[in-house]
Design an enzyme around this catalytic site. Sequence first.
Site, PDB file in Angstrom:
ATOM      1  N   GLU A  41       0.856  -1.185   0.000  1.00 59.81           N
ATOM      2  CA  GLU A  41       0.000   0.000   0.000  1.00 59.81           C
ATOM      3  C   GLU A  41       0.888   1.230   0.000  1.00 59.81           C
ATOM      4  OE1 GLU A  41      -3.037   0.280   3.024  1.00 59.81           O
ATOM      5  OE2 GLU A  41      -3.780   2.151   2.157  1.00 59.81           O
TER       6      GLU A  41
ATOM      7  N   CYS B 109      -6.793   0.944   2.733  1.00 57.54           N
ATOM      8  CA  CYS B 109      -7.728   2.086   2.750  1.00 57.54           C
ATOM      9  C   CYS B 109      -7.516   3.023   1.577  1.00 57.54           C
ATOM     10  CB  CYS B 109      -7.594   2.859   4.050  1.00 57.54           C
ATOM     11  SG  CYS B 109      -8.200   1.945   5.467  1.00 57.54           S
TER      12      CYS B 109
ATOM     13  N   ASN C 119     -12.409  -3.096   0.186  1.00 51.53           N
ATOM     14  CA  ASN C 119     -11.319  -3.412   1.119  1.00 51.53           C
ATOM     15  C   ASN C 119     -11.879  -3.770   2.489  1.00 51.53           C
ATOM     16  OD1 ASN C 119      -8.731  -3.487   2.413  1.00 51.53           O
ATOM     17  ND2 ASN C 119      -9.092  -1.411   3.125  1.00 51.53           N
ATOM     18  N   GLU C 120     -11.884  -2.798   3.378  1.00 53.30           N
ATOM     19  CA  GLU C 120     -12.247  -3.085   4.762  1.00 53.30           C
ATOM     20  C   GLU C 120     -13.653  -2.557   5.028  1.00 53.30           C
ATOM     21  OE1 GLU C 120      -9.823  -1.239   7.967  1.00 53.30           O
ATOM     22  OE2 GLU C 120      -8.759  -3.134   7.889  1.00 53.30           O
TER      23      GLU C 120
HETATM   24  O1  AHR Z   1      -2.368  -1.474   6.590  1.00 56.65           O
HETATM   25  C1  AHR Z   1      -2.833  -0.228   6.985  1.00 56.65           C
HETATM   26  C2  AHR Z   1      -4.338  -0.106   6.925  1.00 56.65           C
HETATM   27  O2  AHR Z   1      -4.944  -0.964   7.816  1.00 56.65           O
HETATM   28  C3  AHR Z   1      -4.961  -0.496   5.622  1.00 56.65           C
HETATM   29  O3  AHR Z   1      -4.918   0.528   4.704  1.00 56.65           O
HETATM   30  C4  AHR Z   1      -6.374  -0.806   6.002  1.00 56.65           C
HETATM   31  O4  AHR Z   1      -6.969  -1.745   5.149  1.00 56.65           O
HETATM   32  C5  AHR Z   1      -6.269  -1.253   7.424  1.00 56.65           C
HETATM   33  O5  AHR Z   1      -7.139  -0.559   8.223  1.00 56.65           O
END
Ligand code: AHR
Length: 574
Positions: free
Chosen positions: A49, A244, A375-376
């Site tokens: 990321e 994120c 993603n999350e």
């Molecule tokens: O790895 C850091 C963050 O942690 C990522 O962007 C997210 O998916 C999670 O909350």
Amino acid sequence: MKQFRKLAVLVLSLFFGAIGGLNAQKTFTADLSKPGSMIQPTMWGIFFEDINFAADGGIYAEMVKNRSFGFYKPLMGWETVKQQNAVGDVQLMNFGTGENNNRYIRITNQTPGTRFGLRNEGFRGMGIKKGEQYNIRMKAKALSKEPVHVTCELLDSSKNVIGSVSLNITSSDWAFYEASVVSNLTTPKGSLNVLIDGAGDANFSFISMFPENTWKNRKYGFRADLVQMLADLKPGFIRFPGGCIVEGHELSTRYQWKKTVGEPEDRKVQINRWNQEFSWRSAPDYFQSFGMGFFEYFLLAEDIGAEPVPILNCGMACQYNTGELVPLDKLDPYTQDALDLIEFANGDVSTQWGKLRKEMGHPEPFHLKFLGVGNEQWGSQYVERFLVMSKIIQEKYPEIKLISGSGPSPSGDKFDYLWGKMGEMNADLVDEHYYMSPGWFLANARRYDTYDRKGPAVFAGEYAAHDKEGNYPSSRNNWRAALSEAAFMTGLERNADIVHLSSYAPLFANINAWQWNPDLIWFNNLEVMATPNYYVQKMFSTHKGTRVVPVTLNKEAVAGQDSLYASASFDEPT
Ligand code: AHR
């Protein structure tokens, strides 16, 4: 195979003190006559990321920060330089014609015999090495009748010149100009001067500098030392572009892969969502040039022998931030992005997106097999959007395995709800995230022993033991965290029938510009440092077998008895 049978039951004796009592003897049995489930080649992978300056200011070897003046403060990273009492002017211009990067600067030096221009500070300095070549590239246009003479100087941390080269801007139309310079000194905090030498007037829309020495010597490529760390892990996959960052703080700043392909200088600069996320580590100069875009991610995956695992936005911005939603009947562009991405990766060169891949230098397909949708995310709003998008994607590309999320935590209502729904939908893979204490990791070494074997498979997509709850600056990459991850990973391996992919997160952190802690690999502008956690990952990923071998202690899996954890695998082909 003969030799393997002879070794059918392997008995391992260990003496240890601590909890088991001084010099107590323990006997493990690794039963090679009863090989267990297949281990997927994707079992141990990496999660990339653009957080902690992992891309710009990290693996992407560009040394000029704000190379196309696209930051909110357009001259951030740049300062005016006058030599020999020069009189000059820097004006910020706008093309006014809707270009992606719509700004350029006009530099005017009014005084013959002097130098006037700008200095770029790099990403918390520039790491410049003695004897190495640096390639400068700029897009410029002469406004004077005569060619405009430009001198570029490499500077050390005290602003002494450690290398210099000149070029002439000859055309009154926009054109690219290149020059190379070799440094006579190593400096961790260097910078670059770009000066109009003598009286002259010119426009600049892009000013860039890369080291000649990049991964695989690709022009405008990646930092060789950082990619080597990834290659050494022999990862089964690389997940990208995050995290994120996929979601964006709001939808307008979500990650849009189509904006990251084509000519790098034309990719529109965008704020990085980690710019202001944490008040205790704010990074006002954190933007995305997208020089490392989706084509480069696919190429990186291919280079290091990893399956590409892209994750796309599903019409939802980060629920920790705005949580903006796209109405269900307006999801088409999001679904189309997914379909087009599959075409970009795998499609014939006669297709629109396959053609672009070819034009970018890769006519062969990238053999994409996995795709994450969201993603999350959490809640019914995610399920509804996942359902719409996955149905259309699967109809057209049934061979692609779709990854769905299970929210931000490894248990609780959100998690249970999503797992239930993903089970009902017969999802291929569910992505789980856990940033938990070392104690949690130890206690969860048996986590997957009891998972439903008929349900979706698991992608342990983001995990790291945090010595403090949350990603506080005081969390550390220490032995306790690394050992607890190792213990936990024995449970991943033992359950390889259901855990098909796993990755530590985040991957990289610039020691001078990080937001999240701990991270797997740390670097500055000259050096890279692996953590204990990295070596744990490496131990597993470079000793990856193809089948699980049951290991027992008193006929039970070794998962915490007397603080012992063990797993074993063997590699059938070898
Ligand atoms: O790895 C850091 C963050 O942690 C990522 O962007 C997210 O998916 C999670 O909350």
